[in-house]
Design a protein around this motif. Structure first.
Motif, mmCIF file in Angstrom:
data_model
loop_
_atom_site.group_PDB
_atom_site.id
_atom_site.type_symbol
_atom_site.label_atom_id
_atom_site.label_comp_id
_atom_site.label_asym_id
_atom_site.label_seq_id
_atom_site.Cartn_x
_atom_site.Cartn_y
_atom_site.Cartn_z
ATOM 1 N N VAL A 67 -5.835 -0.644 4.137
ATOM 2 C CA VAL A 67 -5.156 -1.664 4.942
ATOM 3 C C VAL A 67 -6.202 -2.423 5.763
ATOM 4 N N GLU A 68 -7.112 -1.685 6.381
ATOM 5 C CA GLU A 68 -8.144 -2.337 7.201
ATOM 6 C C GLU A 68 -9.029 -3.246 6.339
ATOM 7 N N ILE A 124 0.852 -1.191 0.000
ATOM 8 C CA ILE A 124 0.000 0.000 0.000
ATOM 9 C C ILE A 124 0.890 1.245 0.000
ATOM 10 N N ILE A 143 3.467 -1.417 3.824
ATOM 11 C CA ILE A 143 3.133 0.000 3.576
ATOM 12 C C ILE A 143 4.405 0.765 3.278
ATOM 13 N N LEU A 160 -4.941 4.083 5.149
ATOM 14 C CA LEU A 160 -5.103 3.032 6.171
ATOM 15 C C LEU A 160 -6.460 2.338 6.053
ATOM 16 N N ILE A 200 0.676 -7.597 4.264
ATOM 17 C CA ILE A 200 0.360 -6.208 3.914
ATOM 18 C C ILE A 200 1.575 -5.346 4.277
ATOM 19 N N ASP A 214 -7.089 -6.354 5.470
ATOM 20 C CA ASP A 214 -6.929 -7.209 6.650
ATOM 21 C C ASP A 214 -8.222 -7.988 6.908
ATOM 22 N N SER A 262 -3.649 -1.151 12.059
ATOM 23 C CA SER A 262 -4.619 -1.343 10.969
ATOM 24 C C SER A 262 -4.432 -2.681 10.268
ATOM 25 N N VAL A 294 -0.967 -3.807 9.119
ATOM 26 C CA VAL A 294 0.279 -3.904 8.335
ATOM 27 C C VAL A 294 1.257 -4.902 8.985
ATOM 28 N N ALA A 311 -0.324 2.179 11.407
ATOM 29 C CA ALA A 311 -0.277 1.202 10.311
ATOM 30 C C ALA A 311 -0.328 -0.224 10.866
ATOM 31 N N SER A 324 1.649 4.926 0.647
ATOM 32 C CA SER A 324 1.101 5.986 1.492
ATOM 33 C C SER A 324 1.659 7.352 1.090
#
Ligand code: DX5
Ligand code: ZN
Length: 219
Positions: free
Chosen positions: A157-158, A137, A175, A154, A173, A161, A190, A192, A187, A139
């Motif tokens: 990311v959630e 991901i 970042i 984020l 995952i 997940d 969430s 990562v 992160a 950022s």
């Protein structure tokens, strides 16, 4: 508690000393080395290519996490695999057929990563999540180190997940961009697993990279 992995980006390293910089990162406990490959076309910056990766890899004992920001990417995948990339991460926008490029990386027996720019939606890769090893991901908008973290990513990311848990999938995952000692915690919370960091690792605390890696890893 899962172990957070740290993938330092050598974009912030001393380019006249790259081999030594990688040794320093290994000794400081880095889990892998993040190599940012840029083409001056998909992103407005140019970095390094396969010959440099090959030379650096010879002297290194930890995996190379190679982030390809090049377009079109497909025809170059094999040269990065041969140069010693262990993880090959590509952006969906840089290939005509994401599935075919994923299969190519797998045939070469490398781990497959797919990277989503801040504006790119999870849906673009959702159907292929069972075939990839990691989602990267972004950022920041890719191209340069030292940019400001974009907290809105984020949400992705959630979402990833949750999909991972619901479908019992195993991808990691990761970042990348503007990670510091504060947003690293957000992160991790969430979902990562792997933090990429250039500026924070090489420049914070007077360049004490061991301290910086340890601080990033701690929640
Ligand atoms: C940006 C790169 C990142 C970046 C990370 O295009 O993919 O890896 O260099 O550097 P920092 O941590 O300085 O944002
Ligand atoms: Zn990167």
């Amino acid at each position: 508690m899962k172990k957070i992995q740290i993938s330092p980006s050598i974009l912030s390293a001393d380019f006249s000393q790259l081999g030594n910089e990688i040794k320093r990162l290994e000794n400081a406990g880095a889990d892998m080395i993040h190599v940012d490959v840029m083409d001056g076309h998909f992103v407005p910056n140019l970095t390094i290519g396969p010959p440099v990766i090959e030379a650096l890899k010879k002297d290194s004992s930890i995996p190379f996490d190679v982030h390809l920001m090049i377009s079109p990417v497909h025809k170059y995948i094999e040269s990065y695999a041969k140069a010693g990339a262990d993880i090959i991460t590509i952006h969906p926008e840089t290939t005509d057929n994401l599935k075919v490029s994923i299969d190519k990386i797998k045939q070469l027996k490398k781990k497959v990563g797919v990277s989503l720019n801040p504006e790119t939606k999870v849906e673009i890769v959702e159907e292929l999540l069972d075939q990839i090893d990691l989602i990267l991901i972004m950022s920041v908008n890719p191209g340069f180190g030292g940019q400001k973290f974009m907290p809105q990513v984020l949400e992705k990311v959630e979402k990833l997940d949750k999909i991972r848990k619901d479908k019992k999938l195993n991808f990691d995952i990761e970042i990348d961009g503007g990670i510091d000692f504060e947003n690293s915690k957000l992160a991790i919370n969430s979902g990562v697993d792997i933090l990429v960091s250039g500026t924070t690792i090489f420049k914070s605390n007077n360049g004490d990279i061991k301290k910086n890696i340890d601080l990033l890893r701690s929640v």
